[in-house]
Write a protein that holds these residues in place. Structure first.
Motif, PDB file in Angstrom:
ATOM      1  N   VAL A   1      -3.297   1.152   1.660  1.00  0.00           N
ATOM      2  CA  VAL A   1      -3.288   0.224   0.529  1.00  0.00           C
ATOM      3  C   VAL A   1      -3.427   0.975  -0.797  1.00  0.00           C
ATOM      4  CG1 VAL A   1      -4.652  -1.588  -0.591  1.00  0.00           C
ATOM      5  CG2 VAL A   1      -4.180  -1.702   1.860  1.00  0.00           C
ATOM      6  N   VAL A   2      -2.655   0.552  -1.802  1.00  0.00           N
ATOM      7  CA  VAL A   2      -2.814   1.087  -3.163  1.00  0.00           C
ATOM      8  C   VAL A   2      -3.867   0.227  -3.859  1.00  0.00           C
ATOM      9  CG1 VAL A   2      -1.664   1.695  -5.321  1.00  0.00           C
ATOM     10  CG2 VAL A   2      -0.386   1.787  -3.166  1.00  0.00           C
ATOM     11  N   VAL A   3      -5.094   0.739  -3.854  1.00  0.00           N
ATOM     12  CA  VAL A   3      -6.227  -0.056  -4.331  1.00  0.00           C
ATOM     13  C   VAL A   3      -6.057  -0.460  -5.791  1.00  0.00           C
ATOM     14  CG1 VAL A   3      -8.733  -0.073  -4.663  1.00  0.00           C
ATOM     15  CG2 VAL A   3      -7.754   0.980  -2.619  1.00  0.00           C
ATOM     16  N   GLU A   4      -5.460   0.425  -6.589  1.00  0.00           N
ATOM     17  CA  GLU A   4      -5.280   0.125  -8.018  1.00  0.00           C
ATOM     18  C   GLU A   4      -4.484  -1.168  -8.212  1.00  0.00           C
ATOM     19  OE1 GLU A   4      -4.936   3.082  -6.639  1.00  0.00           O
ATOM     20  OE2 GLU A   4      -6.747   3.944  -7.510  1.00  0.00           O
ATOM     21  N   GLU A   5      -3.508  -1.397  -7.341  1.00  0.00           N
ATOM     22  CA  GLU A   5      -2.700  -2.629  -7.470  1.00  0.00           C
ATOM     23  C   GLU A   5      -3.553  -3.871  -7.216  1.00  0.00           C
ATOM     24  OE1 GLU A   5       0.743  -2.502  -4.953  1.00  0.00           O
ATOM     25  OE2 GLU A   5       1.573  -0.747  -5.980  1.00  0.00           O
ATOM     26  N   ILE A   6      -4.440  -3.756  -6.241  1.00  0.00           N
ATOM     27  CA  ILE A   6      -5.321  -4.884  -5.932  1.00  0.00           C
ATOM     28  C   ILE A   6      -6.271  -5.147  -7.106  1.00  0.00           C
ATOM     29  CG2 ILE A   6      -7.054  -5.761  -4.317  1.00  0.00           C
ATOM     30  CD1 ILE A   6      -4.264  -5.285  -3.116  1.00  0.00           C
ATOM     31  N   LEU A   7      -6.807  -4.063  -7.654  1.00  0.00           N
ATOM     32  CA  LEU A   7      -7.748  -4.211  -8.772  1.00  0.00           C
ATOM     33  C   LEU A   7      -7.048  -4.795  -9.998  1.00  0.00           C
ATOM     34  CD1 LEU A   7      -9.715  -0.866  -8.326  1.00  0.00           C
ATOM     35  CD2 LEU A   7     -10.511  -3.184  -7.764  1.00  0.00           C
ATOM     36  N   THR A   8      -5.804  -4.399 -10.212  1.00  0.00           N
ATOM     37  CA  THR A   8      -5.030  -4.968 -11.324  1.00  0.00           C
ATOM     38  C   THR A   8      -4.797  -6.461 -11.089  1.00  0.00           C
ATOM     39  OG1 THR A   8      -3.939  -2.845 -11.664  1.00  0.00           O
ATOM     40  CG2 THR A   8      -2.879  -4.771 -12.632  1.00  0.00           C
TER      41      THR A   8
ATOM     42  N   THR B   1      -2.749 -12.612  -0.572  1.00  0.00           N
ATOM     43  CA  THR B   1      -2.434 -11.187  -0.622  1.00  0.00           C
ATOM     44  C   THR B   1      -3.631 -10.357  -0.177  1.00  0.00           C
ATOM     45  OG1 THR B   1      -1.053 -11.647  -2.551  1.00  0.00           O
ATOM     46  CG2 THR B   1      -1.614  -9.334  -2.138  1.00  0.00           C
ATOM     47  N   PHE B   2      -4.795 -10.700  -0.724  1.00  0.00           N
ATOM     48  CA  PHE B   2      -6.018  -9.915  -0.482  1.00  0.00           C
ATOM     49  C   PHE B   2      -6.317  -9.806   1.012  1.00  0.00           C
ATOM     50  CE2 PHE B   2     -10.658  -9.074  -0.861  1.00  0.00           C
ATOM     51  CZ  PHE B   2     -10.609  -8.008  -1.739  1.00  0.00           C
ATOM     52  N   SER B   3      -6.111 -10.909   1.712  1.00  0.00           N
ATOM     53  CA  SER B   3      -6.470 -10.930   3.135  1.00  0.00           C
ATOM     54  C   SER B   3      -5.610  -9.968   3.959  1.00  0.00           C
ATOM     55  CB  SER B   3      -6.359 -12.348   3.693  1.00  0.00           C
ATOM     56  OG  SER B   3      -5.023 -12.791   3.602  1.00  0.00           O
ATOM     57  N   THR B   4      -4.471  -9.563   3.399  1.00  0.00           N
ATOM     58  CA  THR B   4      -3.593  -8.660   4.162  1.00  0.00           C
ATOM     59  C   THR B   4      -3.958  -7.185   3.959  1.00  0.00           C
ATOM     60  OG1 THR B   4      -1.951  -8.450   2.385  1.00  0.00           O
ATOM     61  CG2 THR B   4      -1.666 -10.287   3.925  1.00  0.00           C
ATOM     62  N   VAL B   5      -4.796  -6.882   2.957  1.00  0.00           N
ATOM     63  CA  VAL B   5      -5.049  -5.472   2.622  1.00  0.00           C
ATOM     64  C   VAL B   5      -6.433  -4.981   3.049  1.00  0.00           C
ATOM     65  CG1 VAL B   5      -3.444  -5.495   0.678  1.00  0.00           C
ATOM     66  CG2 VAL B   5      -5.874  -6.005   0.265  1.00  0.00           C
ATOM     67  N   ILE B   6      -7.240  -5.878   3.616  1.00  0.00           N
ATOM     68  CA  ILE B   6      -8.614  -5.489   3.927  1.00  0.00           C
ATOM     69  C   ILE B   6      -8.791  -5.149   5.399  1.00  0.00           C
ATOM     70  CG2 ILE B   6      -9.759  -6.696   2.044  1.00  0.00           C
ATOM     71  CD1 ILE B   6     -10.157  -9.054   3.913  1.00  0.00           C
ATOM     72  N   GLU B   7      -9.570  -4.098   5.612  1.00  0.00           N
ATOM     73  CA  GLU B   7      -9.922  -3.735   6.980  1.00  0.00           C
ATOM     74  C   GLU B   7     -11.185  -4.475   7.396  1.00  0.00           C
ATOM     75  OE1 GLU B   7      -9.470   0.371   8.061  1.00  0.00           O
ATOM     76  OE2 GLU B   7     -11.179   0.232   9.428  1.00  0.00           O
ATOM     77  N   LYS B   8     -12.166  -4.506   6.483  1.00  0.00           N
ATOM     78  CA  LYS B   8     -13.330  -5.357   6.730  1.00  0.00           C
ATOM     79  C   LYS B   8     -13.926  -5.822   5.423  1.00  0.00           C
ATOM     80  CE  LYS B   8     -16.704  -1.632   7.666  1.00  0.00           C
ATOM     81  NZ  LYS B   8     -17.862  -1.322   8.533  1.00  0.00           N
ATOM     82  N   ILE B   9     -14.703  -6.895   5.512  1.00  0.00           N
ATOM     83  CA  ILE B   9     -15.175  -7.570   4.297  1.00  0.00           C
ATOM     84  C   ILE B   9     -16.453  -8.342   4.588  1.00  0.00           C
ATOM     85  CG2 ILE B   9     -13.786  -9.643   4.744  1.00  0.00           C
ATOM     86  CD1 ILE B   9     -13.208  -9.760   1.688  1.00  0.00           C
ATOM     87  N   VAL B  10     -17.316  -8.392   3.588  1.00  0.00           N
ATOM     88  CA  VAL B  10     -18.469  -9.296   3.623  1.00  0.00           C
ATOM     89  C   VAL B  10     -18.483 -10.057   2.307  1.00  0.00           C
ATOM     90  CG1 VAL B  10     -21.002  -9.474   3.617  1.00  0.00           C
ATOM     91  CG2 VAL B  10     -19.889  -7.835   5.133  1.00  0.00           C
ATOM     92  N   LEU B  11     -18.697 -11.355   2.370  1.00  0.00           N
ATOM     93  CA  LEU B  11     -18.820 -12.186   1.172  1.00  0.00           C
ATOM     94  C   LEU B  11     -20.197 -12.819   1.141  1.00  0.00           C
ATOM     95  CD1 LEU B  11     -15.643 -12.701   2.274  1.00  0.00           C
ATOM     96  CD2 LEU B  11     -15.604 -13.999   0.159  1.00  0.00           C
TER      97      LEU B  11
END
Lengths: 119, 119
Positions: B16-23, B83-93
């Motif tokens: 994943v290109v993290v910069e794109e997600i952050l943008t 989109t976000f859900s496709t780029v994460i390996e793991k997550i906590v909210l």
């Protein structure tokens, strides 16, 4: 340079009195000047799929990374950590320079009457 | 009542290109007024034992829980989440009302010269 953040998310062991831990944390940050601000919260939604069982977030803010290093090496921190490590079932720590993308709006200016009173 | 926080910690997939997600996130919060402030950070320490592989923290602040609900139901949020859900390996909210135990010190008062200029 922006602020430096120390973020802890945690699930406590079942028999732990969380209020005691939170009181201990409150005392800790009050005693250590290097901690610029501190806030915490308990997740309200409790959707296990999203929280992964974590219940509490602990967030400390420092003016700079050096202040966080001071905090880590403070004797009171070492003492508290010893206790803290016995009450947690699982934990994640993230330490990072914060990038403030959207700053909060500035507080409203004081009413005109107050400004005049200071002259 | 204090502020309401939406905290996400995440490990992105390797390609994943993290910069794109952050943008994308930056654009999202700019478009939704209900988001009072937003900051993020990438862990510097990279001690796997402590971070559990999580690398980024995303922290949004809302004036009240109702604003967070508005954010969640915003069409732009739904679009971004897809989109976000496709780029994460793991997550906590974690979503919580924040208890501000140690508030940051107030900003210094303006220099006397500026105060006079306003009279």
């Amino acid at each position: 340079m922006g602020e430096f953040k120390h973020l802890v998310i945690v699930k406590f062991k079942a028999d732990v009195v969380v209020e005691e831990i939170l009181t201990g944390l409150e005392k800790l940050v009050a005693e250590i000047d290097a901690v610029k601000s501190y806030e915490w919260g308990q997740d309200l939604e409790s959707q296990e799929m999203l929280t992964q069982g974590f219940t509490h977030a602990i967030l400390m803010t420092f003016d700079k990374k050096e202040d966080y290093t001071l905090f880590l090496s403070h004797p009171k921190h070492a003492e508290f950590s010893g206790t803290f490590s016995t009450v947690i079932e699982k934990i994640v720590l993230l330490d990072f320079p914060a990038t403030l993308v959207k700053p909060p709006p500035p507080p409203p200016p004081p009413p005109a009457a107050e400004v005049k009173a200071e002259v």
